[in-house]
Design an enzyme around this catalytic site. Structure first.
Site, PDB file in Angstrom:
ATOM      1  N   GLU A  41      11.282 -28.375 -25.056  1.00  0.00           N
ATOM      2  CA  GLU A  41      10.628 -27.446 -25.973  1.00  0.00           C
ATOM      3  C   GLU A  41      11.270 -27.474 -27.361  1.00  0.00           C
ATOM      4  OE1 GLU A  41       7.837 -26.205 -25.369  1.00  0.00           O
ATOM      5  OE2 GLU A  41       7.797 -26.714 -23.244  1.00  0.00           O
ATOM      6  N   HIS A  70       9.628 -30.034 -29.456  1.00  0.00           N
ATOM      7  CA  HIS A  70       8.450 -29.511 -30.149  1.00  0.00           C
ATOM      8  C   HIS A  70       8.870 -28.711 -31.389  1.00  0.00           C
ATOM      9  CE1 HIS A  70       5.352 -30.662 -27.349  1.00  0.00           C
ATOM     10  NE2 HIS A  70       5.851 -29.970 -26.336  1.00  0.00           N
ATOM     11  N   HIS A  96       9.719 -30.895 -34.218  1.00  0.00           N
ATOM     12  CA  HIS A  96       8.493 -31.463 -34.785  1.00  0.00           C
ATOM     13  C   HIS A  96       7.910 -30.502 -35.822  1.00  0.00           C
ATOM     14  CE1 HIS A  96       4.648 -33.975 -33.676  1.00  0.00           C
ATOM     15  NE2 HIS A  96       5.071 -34.195 -34.896  1.00  0.00           N
TER      16      HIS A  96
END
Length: 669
Positions: free
Chosen positions: A460, A463, A466
């Protein structure tokens, strides 16, 4: 009443002012947000000046700022702290928001301006990102039905509204069913095999639910609950497994086929043979044949691998297995064969240390960023922690919110959200949140993790990176706003650092003594990595096959009873293994019937092709790791959706992706 949602937050990084928010603020903010955007769109459409990129496309990007802000905050609230009032608002506004999106995307005057620009796009002198934005927005309008006649658009609006209602109902039912299916045990003896801190957490959970003196295990979203690997009592394992697979069996039984039929009808209206064909046309996979080919290539070796594992486990158990036995005997065999005891690992995997000296340290080593907790900034719940993210030189980057513990009203699973997406156009830095569902230990006790929970933390946070590293002008392309079948790519790459020696040695230390994880356990972890991949791959592929079967239906197809449809779909795909149920069954498959992964659950394995190949590139590239990290950040993570991800991959590695690293990783070579 002053509504804090109606203006941009004055907190650092525009962190939403959670301390000032109440549920009563959402409805008026939604109403004004929709009204404002409709007025903005009407002004763009009625502009007497000839259409230009600035007065049409950029103006559209700027529109709806209030509505985006409200949707982000409300969506997070609904996922992390649902109440009856929040559920009522969700049921009311989800179809209204669907109708609002149709009002924008089906505005004929606005589309005429976009269409005119699109025809002349190569003569406009646009830079690459601006040209891509024009093309993507134009495609969105076409795929939303902008070219349908009036009757077609009326039919489309009705389908979208009903689908929004059904999706909200599915999620509401699943939340209620998952809470109701919490498994209560009367004695600690029934939980023998669980670590003492896990038993204490179960006692605390039961007490919080009004059952002092008993023990409660809350269900996670997926089928095979993690406790199945440790519970010694077969009856306890059976109760937990049965509760898990029974969710939604009654409440969502009629909703699932109805959603599938409506999606197929909508696809046909828009000119596609199935919902899967509609979805995949805009993914990197491109065609349903490409997805089908990948699944068909992976399923036979994965099933063969799983059958070999079954034989090993059956021999160890000395009797035929039941589905709730698989994880348990996998851990027994792994412990005997590789001297890896999952329970013995947990004292070395304490949350605070894993976070600071594992997840955050890896990000610092790779990318130079640092995270500092900001106790002065409010989260949306007492559990939530806020961290400021800065560059190595101290330059501000964004905020990271961490919400790790399970609680009533919080949906299961783990996920990342963007509360504030990065955008140069809107002068916004990113604010992102990671959610997990770790069982809370008793007050004053450390939070000890399983290896899977450590992996989820790294995943996670991939992410989150990102979103944090996004460096784009247009909010349309911000962070994780990339094709669904590659959104998991950066997060899966980030998982690899959890077992890198220079990272593992820092965080895997005994929470009492500080002693590092013994060397023989480190070696055994690496040796045992592939054992169990047969189960994991089949479990995942079965869920992907279910998603694919539901969404390759044609407009006139009737799936009938969902359980019968499931059985036939798994048999047809070659993954009907009684001992390995799908990771999600249809009635609790929130990714595809409550979320936005419909016809896209294949994305995890599609992304893993890129992930496994990138990890080989990462670890095989000469030079300092920081230089490689900077290159990965600049050429891929920072781009968001502003460039084609596959082109970014080819520029990064100098070639097209190969499937061989994935096959080797999963033991399917």
């Amino acid at each position: 009443m002053t509504n804090p949602l109606l203006t941009r937050s004055r907190l650092p990084y525009e962190l939403p002012p959670f301390a000032e928010l109440t549920a009563a603020h959402y409805a008026p903010a939604f109403d004004r947000g929709m009204a404002e955007q409709l007025a903005e769109v009407a002004a763009i459409a009625a502009d007497p000046a000839p259409p230009s990129f600035e007065n049409t496309v950029v103006a559209l990007e700027r529109s709806g700022a209030l509505l985006r802000r409200v949707e982000a905050v409300f969506g997070n609230h609904a996922a992390t702290g649902s109440t009856e009032e929040i559920q009522r608002l969700d049921a009311e506004y989800r179809p209204r928001l669907a109708a609002h999106r149709d009002a924008v995307l089906l505005d004929r005057r606005l589309f005429a301006r976009l269409d005119a620009l699109h025809r002349e796009r190569h003569q406009l002198g646009l830079d690459d990102a601006s040209l891509r934005l024009l093309e993507r927005v134009h495609t969105d309008f076409v795929r939303a039905g902008a070219r349908l006649d009036d009757a077609g658009q009326r039919r489309l609006r009705g389908l979208n509204e009903e689908l929004a209602v059904l999706s909200a109902t599915f999620e509401r039912n699943l939340l209620a069913d998952t809470a109701a299916a919490t498994v209560l045990f009367d004695t600690a003896d029934e939980l023998r095999g669980l670590a003492p801190d896990a038993v204490a957490a179960a006692a605390l959970s039961a007490e919080s639910l009004g059952h002092p003196g008993r023990y409660a295990i809350r269900l996670k979203l997926f089928t095979n609950q993690s406790e199945l690997a440790q519970l010694d009592d077969p009856a306890a394992r059976e109760r937990l497994f049965t509760a898990s697979v029974s969710r939604g069996r009654e409440s969502n039984r009629q909703i699932v086929p109805r959603i599938a039929r409506l999606r197929a009808q909508r696809a046909a209206l828009l000119g596609y043979p199935s919902h899967a064909a509609y979805v995949v046309a805009e993914m990197t996979a491109g065609t349903i044949e490409a997805v089908g080919s990948l699944l068909a290539r992976l399923i036979p070796p994965a099933v063969a691998n799983a059958r070999r594992e079954e034989a090993t486990l059956t021999e160890a158990a000395g009797r035929p297995l039941e589905p709730w036995d698989w994880s348990y005997w996998t851990e027994r065999v792994r412990g005997a064969r590789y001297t890896v005891d999952a329970a013995a690992l947990r004292p070395y995997l304490e949350l605070e240390r894993v976070l600071a000296d594992g997840v955050f340290l890896a990000a610092e080593q790779l990318y130079g960023v640092r995270l500092t907790e900001r106790h002065d900034l409010p989260g949306y719940h007492p559990d939530v922690r806020v961290f400021e993210v800065t560059e190595a030189n101290g330059a501000p980057l964004g905020l990271f919110l961490a919400d790790f513990y399970a609680r009533p009203g919080k949906r299961g699973g783990a996920w990342m959200d963007q509360l504030v997406p990065q955008s140069g156009l809107l002068d916004q830095r990113p604010v992102v949140v990671n959610n997990l569902n770790i069982a809370r230990p008793p007050h004053g006790e450390p939070t000890l993790l399983t290896l899977d929970e450590v992996r989820t933390l790294f995943h996670e946070f991939g992410h989150a990176l990102h979103g944090l590293f996004s460096d784009v002008r247009y909010p349309y392309f911000s962070g994780t706003r990339v094709p669904r079948d590659v959104v998991e790519y950066p997060s899966q790459v980030n998982e690899v650092w959890m077992l890198r020696p220079e990272v593992l040695s820092r965080y895997a230390r005994h929470h009492l003594t500080g002693e590092p994880l013994p060397g023989h356990l480190v070696a055994a972890l690496e040796e045992s990595r592939r054992f169990g991949e047969g189960f994991a791959t089949v479990e995942y592929l079965a869920a992907a096959a279910l998603d694919w079967a539901w969404h390759t239906l044609g407009a006139g197809d009737d799936p009938g009873d969902p359980e019968a449809f499931e059985a036939a779909a798994l048999e047809a795909a070659g993954v009907a293994l009684p001992l390995i149920p799908p990771r999600y069954r249809s009635t609790y498959f929130a990714h595809v019937f409550g979320g936005d992964y419909s016809a896209g659950y294949y994305a995890y394995i599609w992304s893993e092709v890129l992930d496994a190949d990138t990890v080989e590139w990462f670890t095989g590239r000469p030079g300092p790791l920081r230089e490689t990290g900077a290159l990965f950040r600049r050429e891929l993570l920072a781009k968001g959706g502003s460039a084609d991800v596959m082109e970014c991959f080819r520029r990064l590695t100098g070639r097209s992706p190969r499937i061989e690293p994935l096959l080797a990783r999963r033991g399917l070579s």
